[in-house]
Design a protein around this motif. Sequence first.
Motif, PDB file in Angstrom:
ATOM      1  N   ALA A 350       0.647  -1.196  -0.270  1.00 47.51           N
ATOM      2  CA  ALA A 350       0.042   0.010   0.049  1.00 47.51           C
ATOM      3  C   ALA A 350       0.752   1.138  -0.002  1.00 47.51           C
ATOM      4  CB  ALA A 350      -0.822   0.038   1.495  1.00 47.51           C
ATOM      5  N   GLU A 351       2.019   1.362   0.679  1.00 50.01           N
ATOM      6  CA  GLU A 351       2.967   2.338   0.739  1.00 50.01           C
ATOM      7  C   GLU A 351       3.420   2.439  -0.725  1.00 50.01           C
ATOM      8  OE1 GLU A 351       5.694   1.189   3.734  1.00 50.01           O
ATOM      9  OE2 GLU A 351       4.436   2.107   5.510  1.00 50.01           O
ATOM     10  N   ALA A 352       3.665   1.470  -1.237  1.00 52.39           N
ATOM     11  CA  ALA A 352       4.486   1.594  -2.645  1.00 52.39           C
ATOM     12  C   ALA A 352       3.639   2.163  -3.779  1.00 52.39           C
ATOM     13  CB  ALA A 352       4.931   0.369  -2.909  1.00 52.39           C
ATOM     14  N   GLU A 353       2.038   1.799  -3.506  1.00 48.35           N
ATOM     15  CA  GLU A 353       1.076   2.427  -4.258  1.00 48.35           C
ATOM     16  C   GLU A 353       0.668   3.907  -4.131  1.00 48.35           C
ATOM     17  OE1 GLU A 353       0.323   1.028  -7.005  1.00 48.35           O
ATOM     18  OE2 GLU A 353       1.286  -1.036  -6.620  1.00 48.35           O
ATOM     19  N   GLY A 354       1.301   4.541  -3.041  1.00 50.07           N
ATOM     20  CA  GLY A 354       1.115   5.769  -2.811  1.00 50.07           C
ATOM     21  C   GLY A 354      -0.191   5.978  -1.697  1.00 50.07           C
ATOM     22  N   PHE A 355      -0.675   5.006  -1.219  1.00 49.24           N
ATOM     23  CA  PHE A 355      -1.743   5.285  -0.202  1.00 49.24           C
ATOM     24  C   PHE A 355      -1.090   5.844   1.004  1.00 49.24           C
ATOM     25  CE2 PHE A 355      -3.545   1.989  -2.990  1.00 49.24           C
ATOM     26  CZ  PHE A 355      -4.740   2.681  -3.169  1.00 49.24           C
ATOM     27  N   ILE A 381      -5.781  -5.779   9.695  1.00 48.69           N
ATOM     28  CA  ILE A 381      -6.424  -4.867   8.854  1.00 48.69           C
ATOM     29  C   ILE A 381      -5.650  -3.749   8.175  1.00 48.69           C
ATOM     30  CG2 ILE A 381      -8.272  -3.303   8.191  1.00 48.69           C
ATOM     31  CD1 ILE A 381     -10.178  -4.999   9.813  1.00 48.69           C
ATOM     32  N   THR A 382      -5.547  -3.380   6.929  1.00 48.07           N
ATOM     33  CA  THR A 382      -4.826  -2.199   6.427  1.00 48.07           C
ATOM     34  C   THR A 382      -5.803  -1.508   5.679  1.00 48.07           C
ATOM     35  OG1 THR A 382      -2.908  -3.646   6.180  1.00 48.07           O
ATOM     36  CG2 THR A 382      -2.997  -1.486   4.982  1.00 48.07           C
ATOM     37  N   GLY A 383      -5.848  -0.227   6.260  1.00 46.11           N
ATOM     38  CA  GLY A 383      -6.687   0.778   5.431  1.00 46.11           C
ATOM     39  C   GLY A 383      -5.991   2.009   5.377  1.00 46.11           C
ATOM     40  N   ASP A 384      -6.769   2.916   4.458  1.00 39.55           N
ATOM     41  CA  ASP A 384      -6.286   4.179   4.197  1.00 39.55           C
ATOM     42  C   ASP A 384      -6.458   5.114   5.311  1.00 39.55           C
ATOM     43  OD1 ASP A 384      -6.320   7.007   2.898  1.00 39.55           O
ATOM     44  OD2 ASP A 384      -4.957   5.788   1.485  1.00 39.55           O
ATOM     45  N   ALA A 385      -5.561   5.792   6.186  1.00 34.24           N
ATOM     46  CA  ALA A 385      -5.722   6.590   7.119  1.00 34.24           C
ATOM     47  C   ALA A 385      -6.270   7.643   6.662  1.00 34.24           C
ATOM     48  CB  ALA A 385      -4.301   6.906   7.871  1.00 34.24           C
ATOM     49  N   GLU A 386      -6.341   8.351   5.481  1.00 34.01           N
ATOM     50  CA  GLU A 386      -7.065   9.648   5.131  1.00 34.01           C
ATOM     51  C   GLU A 386      -8.228   9.263   4.771  1.00 34.01           C
ATOM     52  OE1 GLU A 386      -4.529  11.308   2.115  1.00 34.01           O
ATOM     53  OE2 GLU A 386      -2.985  11.792   3.569  1.00 34.01           O
ATOM     54  N   THR A 387      -8.562   8.339   3.904  1.00 28.12           N
ATOM     55  CA  THR A 387      -9.961   8.109   3.511  1.00 28.12           C
ATOM     56  C   THR A 387     -10.823   7.049   4.332  1.00 28.12           C
ATOM     57  OG1 THR A 387      -9.248   6.215   1.902  1.00 28.12           O
ATOM     58  CG2 THR A 387      -9.145   8.792   1.195  1.00 28.12           C
ATOM     59  N   GLY A 388     -10.148   6.090   5.067  1.00 28.09           N
ATOM     60  CA  GLY A 388     -11.093   4.946   5.692  1.00 28.09           C
ATOM     61  C   GLY A 388     -11.304   3.923   4.893  1.00 28.09           C
ATOM     62  N   LYS A 389     -10.872   3.955   3.554  1.00 26.49           N
ATOM     63  CA  LYS A 389     -10.997   2.864   2.754  1.00 26.49           C
ATOM     64  C   LYS A 389     -10.168   1.616   3.047  1.00 26.49           C
ATOM     65  CE  LYS A 389     -13.806   4.625  -0.463  1.00 26.49           C
ATOM     66  NZ  LYS A 389     -15.170   4.127  -0.611  1.00 26.49           N
ATOM     67  N   HIS A 416     -16.373  -4.297  -3.325  1.00 28.17           N
ATOM     68  CA  HIS A 416     -17.367  -3.158  -3.251  1.00 28.17           C
ATOM     69  C   HIS A 416     -16.764  -1.715  -2.637  1.00 28.17           C
ATOM     70  CE1 HIS A 416     -20.479  -5.627  -4.808  1.00 28.17           C
ATOM     71  NE2 HIS A 416     -20.110  -6.676  -3.903  1.00 28.17           N
ATOM     72  N   PHE A 417     -15.356  -1.895  -2.801  1.00 25.81           N
ATOM     73  CA  PHE A 417     -14.616  -0.688  -2.376  1.00 25.81           C
ATOM     74  C   PHE A 417     -15.281   0.256  -1.172  1.00 25.81           C
ATOM     75  CE2 PHE A 417     -14.884  -0.868  -6.978  1.00 25.81           C
ATOM     76  CZ  PHE A 417     -13.323  -1.103  -7.224  1.00 25.81           C
ATOM     77  N   MET A 418     -15.526  -0.826  -0.067  1.00 23.40           N
ATOM     78  CA  MET A 418     -16.179  -0.473   1.242  1.00 23.40           C
ATOM     79  C   MET A 418     -15.134   0.262   2.129  1.00 23.40           C
ATOM     80  SD  MET A 418     -18.590  -3.575   1.999  1.00 23.40           S
ATOM     81  CE  MET A 418     -18.814  -3.177   3.732  1.00 23.40           C
ATOM     82  N   ASP A 419     -15.426   1.207   2.758  1.00 24.82           N
ATOM     83  CA  ASP A 419     -14.738   1.904   4.135  1.00 24.82           C
ATOM     84  C   ASP A 419     -14.578   0.786   5.174  1.00 24.82           C
ATOM     85  OD1 ASP A 419     -14.637   4.049   2.541  1.00 24.82           O
ATOM     86  OD2 ASP A 419     -16.318   5.223   4.039  1.00 24.82           O
ATOM     87  N   VAL A 420     -13.597   0.841   6.025  1.00 23.24           N
ATOM     88  CA  VAL A 420     -13.329  -0.144   6.995  1.00 23.24           C
ATOM     89  C   VAL A 420     -14.517  -0.264   7.956  1.00 23.24           C
ATOM     90  CG1 VAL A 420     -12.008  -0.755   9.023  1.00 23.24           C
ATOM     91  CG2 VAL A 420     -11.029  -0.020   6.972  1.00 23.24           C
ATOM     92  N   ASN A 421     -14.961   1.021   8.482  1.00 20.75           N
ATOM     93  CA  ASN A 421     -16.257   1.086   9.383  1.00 20.75           C
ATOM     94  C   ASN A 421     -17.678   0.329   8.683  1.00 20.75           C
ATOM     95  OD1 ASN A 421     -17.272   3.083   7.482  1.00 20.75           O
ATOM     96  ND2 ASN A 421     -16.900   4.482   8.990  1.00 20.75           N
ATOM     97  N   GLU A 422     -17.557   0.388   7.587  1.00 17.18           N
ATOM     98  CA  GLU A 422     -18.755  -0.223   6.823  1.00 17.18           C
ATOM     99  C   GLU A 422     -18.803  -1.836   7.113  1.00 17.18           C
ATOM    100  OE1 GLU A 422     -20.452   2.097   3.131  1.00 17.18           O
ATOM    101  OE2 GLU A 422     -18.251   1.483   2.789  1.00 17.18           O
ATOM    102  N   ILE A 423     -17.871  -2.576   7.535  1.00 19.00           N
ATOM    103  CA  ILE A 423     -17.828  -3.909   7.638  1.00 19.00           C
ATOM    104  C   ILE A 423     -18.558  -4.102   8.862  1.00 19.00           C
ATOM    105  CG2 ILE A 423     -16.339  -5.986   8.538  1.00 19.00           C
ATOM    106  CD1 ILE A 423     -13.927  -4.475   6.527  1.00 19.00           C
ATOM    107  N   CYS A 424     -18.654  -3.212   9.729  1.00 22.69           N
ATOM    108  CA  CYS A 424     -19.227  -3.280  11.173  1.00 22.69           C
ATOM    109  C   CYS A 424     -20.831  -3.358  10.966  1.00 22.69           C
ATOM    110  CB  CYS A 424     -18.887  -2.399  12.039  1.00 22.69           C
ATOM    111  SG  CYS A 424     -17.305  -2.332  12.923  1.00 22.69           S
ATOM    112  N   ASP A 425     -21.269  -2.762   9.793  1.00 14.42           N
ATOM    113  CA  ASP A 425     -22.629  -2.857   9.475  1.00 14.42           C
ATOM    114  C   ASP A 425     -23.297  -4.144   8.864  1.00 14.42           C
ATOM    115  OD1 ASP A 425     -22.728  -0.024  10.354  1.00 14.42           O
ATOM    116  OD2 ASP A 425     -22.286   0.541   8.430  1.00 14.42           O
ATOM    117  N   LEU A 426     -22.297  -4.785   8.285  1.00 13.64           N
ATOM    118  CA  LEU A 426     -22.595  -6.125   7.570  1.00 13.64           C
ATOM    119  C   LEU A 426     -23.325  -7.098   8.646  1.00 13.64           C
ATOM    120  CD1 LEU A 426     -19.327  -7.023   5.634  1.00 13.64           C
ATOM    121  CD2 LEU A 426     -21.490  -6.073   4.977  1.00 13.64           C
ATOM    122  N   ASP A 427     -24.425  -7.678   8.174  1.00 17.72           N
ATOM    123  CA  ASP A 427     -25.397  -8.690   8.801  1.00 17.72           C
ATOM    124  C   ASP A 427     -24.988 -10.075   8.724  1.00 17.72           C
ATOM    125  OD1 ASP A 427     -27.226  -9.770  10.066  1.00 17.72           O
ATOM    126  OD2 ASP A 427     -28.860 -10.002   8.368  1.00 17.72           O
TER     127      ASP A 427
END
Length: 455
Positions: A350-355, A381-389, A416-427
């Motif tokens: 992710a660092e190499a890709e500019g995230f 979990i690895t997510g983007d600290a700026e966007t939350g993706k 589906h390009f979800m944010d990390v926090n959206e995982i908590c909404d999954l049923d």
Amino acid sequence: MELLLIGGSDAGISAALAARQINPAIRPTIVLADQYPNFSICGLPFYLSGEVVDWKTLAHRDLAAIEAQGITVKPGQRCTAIDPIKKTASLNTPSGAGQTMAWDKLVLCTGARSTTPQIDGLDLPGVFCLRWMDDAFVIEEFITRKKPKSIVIIGAGYIGMEIADAMTRRGIAATVMEYAPSVLSTLDPDMGGLVRSELENNGVTVLTGISAKGIRQHENRLVVDARPSGGKDIEVAGDMVLVATGARPQTEPGLSAGIETDFSGAIRVNSRMETNLADIYAAGDCAETRHRLLDRNLWLPLGTTAHKQGKVAGENAAGKTSQFAGSLGTQCVKIFSLVAARTGLKQSEAEAEGFSPLSADIRVPDHKAYYPGAKDLCIRITGDAETGKLLGTQIVGAHGTEVSKRIDIFAAALHHFMDVNEICDLDLSYTPPLSSPWDPVQMAAAGWEQNARRK
């Protein structure tokens, strides 16, 4: 319409079946280099371990079942040349005679070949690679006849790990050598460290940061001359050697016909699996794969991808307009009693890709602790600290803790390009013997959120 497919493993069979479903009038012809159409080469380590007793069961479909679908299979034949202007393919038949076949649409499904280091001794008796059915038969025959007591495995990727497990199960002492500083380098080094511990706890000797310089015969044993990083040369001896240092795309005969390849050597394709030449498609390990998260083509050879790409190529060859949705490099492997899995990008990638990646770990029981048998899962979990993706996930846990299915939840979220926090909404499902009201994947997502807020 004459549909010709070069290669009859995952992608080739998938393409032929898909074409028939779209247009039953098509009678695809598959040219197969060996005698084993539609066999699961992913199952070879488990045949060698003895867990799969009958090698014939590795076939997804036998020849009769394939031909019953209206598909002609030409086993033991190799395509030696393609003429994209005349639309012909030159074949070598089992008798050695040449044959020319005409085609209207062509799908290249030639797979990949094993790579080997540039060292002496690879042709010595007792030195093997493992990629195809015939490779497994040669290894099995050697083990049965020679009854080796030890094996040196050069390479600590997926095949190396599975063979270390397989040989240990057969009472053959395994030593694994790896050039990288950790085993299973598709994981972060400390996650790979969990795998190393599992190997060593099962009696496997693990040597990392070491490169093979050559293989030689000494009396009745094979000796691998090796050089540790920053250390003195050493000798590692065994009764047999398996070289499992990776693979590269098998692109002949397409390359000689003018088909373009990328920097990795994989055939360039678009989302419809079309090459740069009209009416010629490519799918599977010989072709590029679109990385869904990065939105560009890479070489990501996986059996799951080959099946999907073959289906897209076959449908388009038959007249449909289909697109390959892309891959996230989702993988899993079982090593003794441990399962390791990943999807998406790890921190360094992710660092190499500019995230702006942030990784957070959680260690949590796979189900409610009060129900007997709960075992810890290590989830990163690895997510983007700026966007939350969400960018990627790695999981290591005991066999039976549903590691592979939990990584699939993250793979679906990435798709589906979800944010990390959206995982908590999954049923997600819950019962105490199998999970918790908040599944471990959701606990990991919540943990990442807490870390992100602190940052």
